[in-house]
Design an enzyme around this catalytic site. Structure first.
Site, PDB file in Angstrom:
ATOM      1  N   PRO A  81       0.842  -1.205   0.000  1.00  0.00           N
ATOM      2  CA  PRO A  81       0.000   0.000   0.000  1.00  0.00           C
ATOM      3  C   PRO A  81       0.871   1.246   0.000  1.00  0.00           C
ATOM      4  CG  PRO A  81       0.018  -1.041   2.161  1.00  0.00           C
ATOM      5  CD  PRO A  81       0.762  -1.959   1.240  1.00  0.00           C
ATOM      6  N   ARG A  93      22.567  -7.265  14.125  1.00  0.00           N
ATOM      7  CA  ARG A  93      23.849  -7.965  14.166  1.00  0.00           C
ATOM      8  C   ARG A  93      23.653  -9.435  13.845  1.00  0.00           C
ATOM      9  NH1 ARG A  93      23.938  -3.713  17.834  1.00  0.00           N
ATOM     10  NH2 ARG A  93      25.889  -2.566  17.865  1.00  0.00           N
ATOM     11  N   LEU A  94      24.657  -9.993  13.177  1.00  0.00           N
ATOM     12  CA  LEU A  94      24.678 -11.436  12.886  1.00  0.00           C
ATOM     13  C   LEU A  94      26.141 -11.844  12.877  1.00  0.00           C
ATOM     14  CD1 LEU A  94      23.577 -14.206  11.718  1.00  0.00           C
ATOM     15  CD2 LEU A  94      23.915 -13.196   9.451  1.00  0.00           C
ATOM     16  N   VAL A  96      28.911 -15.481  13.414  1.00  0.00           N
ATOM     17  CA  VAL A  96      29.159 -16.899  13.709  1.00  0.00           C
ATOM     18  C   VAL A  96      30.602 -17.010  14.213  1.00  0.00           C
ATOM     19  CG1 VAL A  96      29.408 -19.196  12.661  1.00  0.00           C
ATOM     20  CG2 VAL A  96      27.476 -17.731  12.015  1.00  0.00           C
ATOM     21  N   TYR A 140      24.747 -11.726   2.163  1.00  0.00           N
ATOM     22  CA  TYR A 140      23.303 -11.466   2.134  1.00  0.00           C
ATOM     23  C   TYR A 140      22.738 -11.596   0.711  1.00  0.00           C
ATOM     24  CZ  TYR A 140      23.770  -9.846   6.948  1.00  0.00           C
ATOM     25  OH  TYR A 140      24.009  -9.786   8.309  1.00  0.00           O
ATOM     26  N   HIS A 142      23.854 -13.467  -1.607  1.00  0.00           N
ATOM     27  CA  HIS A 142      23.826 -14.917  -1.851  1.00  0.00           C
ATOM     28  C   HIS A 142      22.514 -15.532  -1.323  1.00  0.00           C
ATOM     29  CE1 HIS A 142      25.631 -18.975  -2.170  1.00  0.00           C
ATOM     30  NE2 HIS A 142      25.004 -19.222  -1.043  1.00  0.00           N
TER      31      HIS A 142
HETATM   32  C1  LIG Z   1      29.030 -13.791   7.457  1.00  0.00           C
HETATM   33  C2  LIG Z   1      28.914 -15.000   8.391  1.00  0.00           C
HETATM   34  C3  LIG Z   1      27.756 -14.744   9.362  1.00  0.00           C
HETATM   35  C4  LIG Z   1      28.613 -16.252   7.548  1.00  0.00           C
HETATM   36  O1  LIG Z   1      28.398 -17.346   8.430  1.00  0.00           O
HETATM   37  P1  LIG Z   1      28.829 -18.859   8.005  1.00  0.00           P
HETATM   38  O2  LIG Z   1      28.231 -19.774   9.020  1.00  0.00           O
HETATM   39  O3  LIG Z   1      30.293 -18.932   7.826  1.00  0.00           O
HETATM   40  O4  LIG Z   1      28.117 -19.003   6.592  1.00  0.00           O
HETATM   41  P2  LIG Z   1      27.404 -20.309   6.021  1.00  0.00           P
HETATM   42  O5  LIG Z   1      28.334 -21.475   6.231  1.00  0.00           O
HETATM   43  O6  LIG Z   1      26.049 -20.416   6.625  1.00  0.00           O
HETATM   44  O7  LIG Z   1      27.263 -19.963   4.503  1.00  0.00           O
HETATM   45  C5  LIG Z   1      26.010 -20.152   3.884  1.00  0.00           C
HETATM   46  C6  LIG Z   1      26.160 -19.874   2.431  1.00  0.00           C
HETATM   47  O8  LIG Z   1      26.610 -18.528   2.275  1.00  0.00           O
HETATM   48  C7  LIG Z   1      27.769 -18.511   1.461  1.00  0.00           C
HETATM   49  N1  LIG Z   1      28.647 -17.457   1.959  1.00  0.00           N
HETATM   50  C8  LIG Z   1      29.251 -17.378   3.144  1.00  0.00           C
HETATM   51  N2  LIG Z   1      29.970 -16.231   3.240  1.00  0.00           N
HETATM   52  C9  LIG Z   1      29.807 -15.621   2.030  1.00  0.00           C
HETATM   53  C10 LIG Z   1      30.300 -14.405   1.469  1.00  0.00           C
HETATM   54  N3  LIG Z   1      31.087 -13.580   2.154  1.00  0.00           N
HETATM   55  N4  LIG Z   1      29.921 -14.081   0.212  1.00  0.00           N
HETATM   56  C11 LIG Z   1      29.105 -14.880  -0.519  1.00  0.00           C
HETATM   57  N5  LIG Z   1      28.603 -16.043  -0.038  1.00  0.00           N
HETATM   58  C12 LIG Z   1      28.962 -16.399   1.216  1.00  0.00           C
HETATM   59  C13 LIG Z   1      28.396 -19.883   1.646  1.00  0.00           C
HETATM   60  O9  LIG Z   1      29.188 -20.205   0.518  1.00  0.00           O
HETATM   61  C14 LIG Z   1      27.180 -20.774   1.741  1.00  0.00           C
HETATM   62  O10 LIG Z   1      26.670 -21.047   0.442  1.00  0.00           O
HETATM   63  P3  LIG Z   1      25.790 -22.374   0.115  1.00  0.00           P
HETATM   64  O11 LIG Z   1      24.621 -22.372   1.072  1.00  0.00           O
HETATM   65  O12 LIG Z   1      25.387 -22.162  -1.295  1.00  0.00           O
HETATM   66  O13 LIG Z   1      26.730 -23.498   0.367  1.00  0.00           O
HETATM   67  C15 LIG Z   1      30.241 -15.277   9.168  1.00  0.00           C
HETATM   68  O14 LIG Z   1      31.294 -15.423   8.227  1.00  0.00           O
HETATM   69  C16 LIG Z   1      30.619 -14.180  10.163  1.00  0.00           C
HETATM   70  O15 LIG Z   1      30.163 -14.202  11.305  1.00  0.00           O
HETATM   71  N6  LIG Z   1      31.471 -13.233   9.738  1.00  0.00           N
HETATM   72  C17 LIG Z   1      31.950 -12.161  10.627  1.00  0.00           C
HETATM   73  C18 LIG Z   1      30.845 -11.217  11.031  1.00  0.00           C
HETATM   74  C19 LIG Z   1      30.059 -10.672   9.845  1.00  0.00           C
HETATM   75  O16 LIG Z   1      30.611 -10.314   8.816  1.00  0.00           O
HETATM   76  N7  LIG Z   1      28.719 -10.574  10.042  1.00  0.00           N
HETATM   77  C20 LIG Z   1      27.827 -10.020   9.041  1.00  0.00           C
HETATM   78  C21 LIG Z   1      27.157  -8.876   9.723  1.00  0.00           C
HETATM   79  S1  LIG Z   1      27.051  -7.414   8.765  1.00  0.00           S
END
Ligand SMILES: CC(C)(COP(=O)(O)OP(=O)(O)OC[C@H]1O[C@@H](n2cnc3c(N)ncnc32)[C@H](O)[C@@H]1OP(=O)(O)O)[C@@H](O)C(=O)NCCC(=O)NCCS
Length: 167
Positions: A81, A93-94, A96, A140, A142
């Site tokens: 709307p 925040r996110l 791992v 994101y 991705h």
């Molecule tokens: C970003 C983050 C949360 C990813 O968590 P992770 O558990 O390593 O990611 P996953 O294993 O769940 O990856 C899931 C998918 O995303 C993809 N992926 C992961 N990081 C990626 C990146 N930087 N760019 C593109 N794809 C990515 C993986 O290849 C995987 O693909 P698939 O499902 O097709 O196999 C982690 O690396 C992190 O905590 N980084 C530091 C903090 C950060 O940058 N946080 C983001 C907040 S702005």
């Protein structure tokens, strides 16, 4: 569904966050020292993936927000709307923990957030994130997130997108 051996739940006092290390110091310090106060003040909710030893393997925060309708890509805006602002949910925040990265946990935390927003009785038409750098933005994108028009580091996952994934 949580990838084994993690349990997704709200953060509580039983979770060990002392050694959490995601490679991003601000995100690590926030989990150790900042999040409790934000929860008490009701400006953020925090959910964790707890490993079997009680340590936090990953976490994210959620809070309500609004998005100006004209910031949304036309394709998304035309299904909504014509209110000046539409309700959304911000994942502030996110992160791992390094020892758990690359195992699908980041993706599972995103999906857990979508499920919680979908179940919520309060309306929200998108999950919004502010990517802290280009690697985070790629993560994101991705997962199907799209840029807001005036803010290329702010991305949204429209409800219609994650509702399809949850079915
Ligand atoms: C970003 C983050 C949360 C990813 O968590 P992770 O558990 O390593 O990611 P996953 O294993 O769940 O990856 C899931 C998918 O995303 C993809 N992926 C992961 N990081 C990626 C990146 N930087 N760019 C593109 N794809 C990515 C993986 O290849 C995987 O693909 P698939 O499902 O097709 O196999 C982690 O690396 C992190 O905590 N980084 C530091 C903090 C950060 O940058 N946080 C983001 C907040 S702005």
């Amino acid at each position: 569904m949580s990838p084994a051996p993690y349990r997704m739940m709200p953060l509580d006092g039983t979770h060990d966050r002392t050694l959490f290390n995601s490679g991003s110091e601000p995100l690590d310090l926030y989990l150790r020292h900042g999040v409790g106060q934000d929860i008490r003040r009701r400006v953020a909710s925090c959910f964790v993936a707890a490993a079997t030893d009680g340590k936090v393997a990953g976490y994210y925060t959620l809070a309500s927000c609004g998005i100006p309708l004209h910031d949304l890509p036309l394709e998304t805006a035309r299904k909504l709307p014509r209110y000046p602002m539409v309700p959304a949910t911000r994942m502030g925040r996110l992160a791992v923990c390094r020892s758990h990265q690359g195992k699908g946990l980041g993706g599972a935390l995103l999906m857990d957030a979508c499920k919680r927003i979908h179940r919520n009785e309060i309306a929200s038409c998108a999950l919004l994130v502010d990517a802290k750098d280009s690697a985070a933005k790629n993560f994101y994108v991705h997962h199907g997130f799209i840029e807001l028009i005036p803010r290329p580091m702010t991305l949204i996952l429209p409800a219609a997108s994650y509702q399809r994934l949850l079915q």
